[in-house]
Design an enzyme around this catalytic site. Structure first.
Site, mmCIF file in Angstrom:
data_model
loop_
_atom_site.group_PDB
_atom_site.id
_atom_site.type_symbol
_atom_site.label_atom_id
_atom_site.label_comp_id
_atom_site.label_asym_id
_atom_site.label_seq_id
_atom_site.Cartn_x
_atom_site.Cartn_y
_atom_site.Cartn_z
ATOM 1 N N SER A 185 -3.265 -10.276 -37.144
ATOM 2 C CA SER A 185 -1.890 -9.977 -36.846
ATOM 3 C C SER A 185 -1.191 -9.124 -37.890
ATOM 4 O O SER A 185 -0.319 -8.562 -37.655
ATOM 5 C CB SER A 185 -1.002 -10.897 -36.478
ATOM 6 O OG SER A 185 -0.994 -11.943 -37.173
ATOM 7 N N HIS A 213 -3.103 -9.750 -30.264
ATOM 8 C CA HIS A 213 -3.089 -8.131 -30.439
ATOM 9 C C HIS A 213 -4.102 -7.155 -29.867
ATOM 10 O O HIS A 213 -4.024 -6.294 -29.951
ATOM 11 C CB HIS A 213 -2.952 -7.840 -31.795
ATOM 12 C CG HIS A 213 -1.726 -8.932 -32.508
ATOM 13 N ND1 HIS A 213 -0.443 -8.233 -32.427
ATOM 14 C CD2 HIS A 213 -1.625 -10.141 -33.054
ATOM 15 C CE1 HIS A 213 0.336 -9.287 -32.931
ATOM 16 N NE2 HIS A 213 -0.547 -10.146 -33.468
ATOM 17 N N LYS A 244 3.362 -9.425 -25.739
ATOM 18 C CA LYS A 244 3.115 -8.117 -26.484
ATOM 19 C C LYS A 244 2.776 -6.945 -25.654
ATOM 20 O O LYS A 244 3.549 -6.496 -24.964
ATOM 21 C CB LYS A 244 2.054 -8.585 -27.602
ATOM 22 C CG LYS A 244 2.620 -9.649 -28.603
ATOM 23 C CD LYS A 244 1.896 -10.236 -29.711
ATOM 24 C CE LYS A 244 2.616 -11.092 -30.423
ATOM 25 N NZ LYS A 244 2.053 -12.262 -31.179
HETATM 26 C C1 LIG Z 1 2.478 -13.576 -31.579
HETATM 27 C C2 LIG Z 1 1.218 -14.322 -31.728
HETATM 28 C C3 LIG Z 1 1.085 -15.691 -31.141
HETATM 29 C C4 LIG Z 1 2.355 -16.396 -30.431
HETATM 30 O O1 LIG Z 1 2.486 -15.833 -29.281
HETATM 31 P P1 LIG Z 1 3.980 -15.889 -28.659
HETATM 32 O O2 LIG Z 1 3.662 -15.493 -27.228
HETATM 33 O O3 LIG Z 1 4.728 -14.820 -29.237
HETATM 34 O O4 LIG Z 1 4.265 -17.388 -28.611
HETATM 35 C C5 LIG Z 1 -0.158 -16.290 -31.347
HETATM 36 N N1 LIG Z 1 -1.120 -15.815 -32.132
HETATM 37 C C6 LIG Z 1 -0.918 -14.606 -32.688
HETATM 38 C C7 LIG Z 1 -2.134 -14.020 -33.567
HETATM 39 C C8 LIG Z 1 0.197 -13.739 -32.532
HETATM 40 O O5 LIG Z 1 0.214 -12.717 -33.154
#
Ligand SMILES: *Cc1c(COP(=O)(O)O)cnc(C)c1O
Length: 394
Positions: A185, A213, A244
């Site tokens: 990330s 991602h 996302k």
């Molecule tokens: C954003 C993210 C999460 C958490 O997901 P949410 O739905 O925002 O709680 C978990 N793992 C990674 C790698 C992330 O980037």
């Protein structure tokens, strides 16, 4: 006896220390929907944002908003209970079926957030006496999931297959779980998943892949990082998030039917929480249509990534090698990184500074994120401004 500490004084001193270290976090209030052309409550005029994870530009997509409106007419606002009591609706069920088919898995389970998926799945799979093998750069939610499980947490250097292999061979734990971000990330690089799966198979371990991602972005029709590599195995457990690239909210875990049924019975963050509003599932079904039909969006995004990388030649600041929309520019020092972020803001560009503990000490960076919602001209403006700032910042 030690002097008792006034807890409020201690917090205040802690906040001051964060300030001094350039580590105090503050939120900015956004007054427009999620899109490149953004307005903020603390500043006049528009800023051009390169910070959201809205990779395909779906977060403000009218067709999804319309599906949510129809969903609220059909289902009202709340689910009323946890999924296992009475809060599992036909819309949730349809979404799970659709996610399973889309990722090529037997079955899928919809969680309220990705954070909750990770802290639920890991303790359901392993416990005291077992071992979790985790990439050092994994997302915080995977670290927390490992700690909650009480299994031994064995971290390996970023993407270091030799180190992982040695640690797996040295472990006598009865159950082993390898866990990795699919796309990291804060670095944007893709995990060596074929090699990780081979190690999982050789050691009878699970491989849990967090594709927050990659889902919607990588692989044919955006089916994610496993599809990108063409991987399938009963050892694989796939986690994707839906806030996302999918532009809504929530997450899912997909895998073998029995794995999903086990999680449904054991994952505490699934069991002991109210089901997400069913209208979200309606919005997500439309988001999945758009992801599946989103080749033009992905082609535009990939062209922007190539344009950004080709255009940005810098002397001191280091762009990390990444082919994904996450393009991290490492500046190093916390204060300098903040100063650059502020200088960009003064130029009308919003790129947040990412500092420890989110990234290792001394590796503070601008996390530049490109989206299909950006235009080539907007990316050029960012490139030109960064080059100019690097030349003028002492
Ligand atoms: C954003 C993210 C999460 C958490 O997901 P949410 O739905 O925002 O709680 C978990 N793992 C990674 C790698 C992330 O980037």
């Amino acid at each position: 006896m030690a002097e008792p500490i006034d807890p409020l004084d201690e917090l205040r001193a802690g906040l001051d220390a964060l300030d001094t270290a350039g580590l105090r976090r503050r939120r900015r209030i956004v007054t427009t929907p999620c899109r490149p052309d953004t307005r903020l409550a603390d500043r006049d005029g528009a800023v051009l944002a390169f910070c959201s994870n809205d990779y395909l530009g779906l977060a403000a997509e009218p067709a999804i908003a319309a599906a949510l409106r129809q969903g609220s007419e059909r289902w009202g606002s709340g689910s009323g209970a946890s999924h296992l009591v009475s809060g599992h609706y036909a819309a949730h069920e349809a979404l799970e079926q659709r996610l399973a088919a889309f990722t090529g898995m037997d079955d899928a389970l919809y969680f309220s957030t990705g954070y909750m998926a990770n802290i639920g799945v890991m303790p359901a799979l392993v416990g005291r006496g077992d071992a979790i093998f985790a990439d050092k750069l994994n997302h915080a939610s995977l670290v927390d999931g490992a700690l909650l499980s009480r299994a031994e947490l064995i971290r390996y250097p970023h993407c270091d297959l030799g180190a992982l292999s040695a640690r797996l061979a040295a472990s006598s734990a009865p159950r082993k779980l390898i866990v990795t971000d699919g796309v990291f990330s804060m670095d944007g690089d893709i995990a060596p998943l074929p090699e990780l799966l081979a190690l999982a198979e050789a050691h009878q371990a699970w491989l849990l892949v967090d594709d927050a991602h990659g889902f919607g972005v990588l692989g044919p029709q955006g089916r994610g990082c496993l599809a990108h590599f063409g991987l399938a195995s009963p050892r694989l457990i796939y986690m994707g998030t839906l806030g996302k690239a999918a532009g809504v909210s929530g997450a899912f875990v997909a895998g073998q039917r029995d794995v999903i049924d086990w999680l449904l019975n054991k994952a505490r963050s699934y069991i002991f929480t109210t089901g997400a509003p069913p209208m979200l599932a309606e919005g997500l079904l439309t988001a999945l249509d758009l992801i599946e039909q989103g080749d033009a969006r992905r082609a535009h995004l990939n062209a922007l990534i190539a344009r950004f990388k080709a255009g940005l030649s810098l002397q001191r600041w280091q762009l990390l090698p990444s082919d994904t929309p996450i393009q991290p520019l490492v500046i190093g020092d916390n204060h300098e990184t903040l100063a650059v972020s502020r200088a960009l803001d003064a130029e009308g560009l919003w790129v947040p500074a990412i500092r420890p503990p989110t990234v290792p000490k001394g590796e503070a960076r601008l996390r530049i994120v490109l989206s299909a919602a950006h235009s080539a001209e907007q990316v050029d403006r960012l490139v030109d401004t960064l080059k100019r700032l690097e030349a003028t910042q002492a």
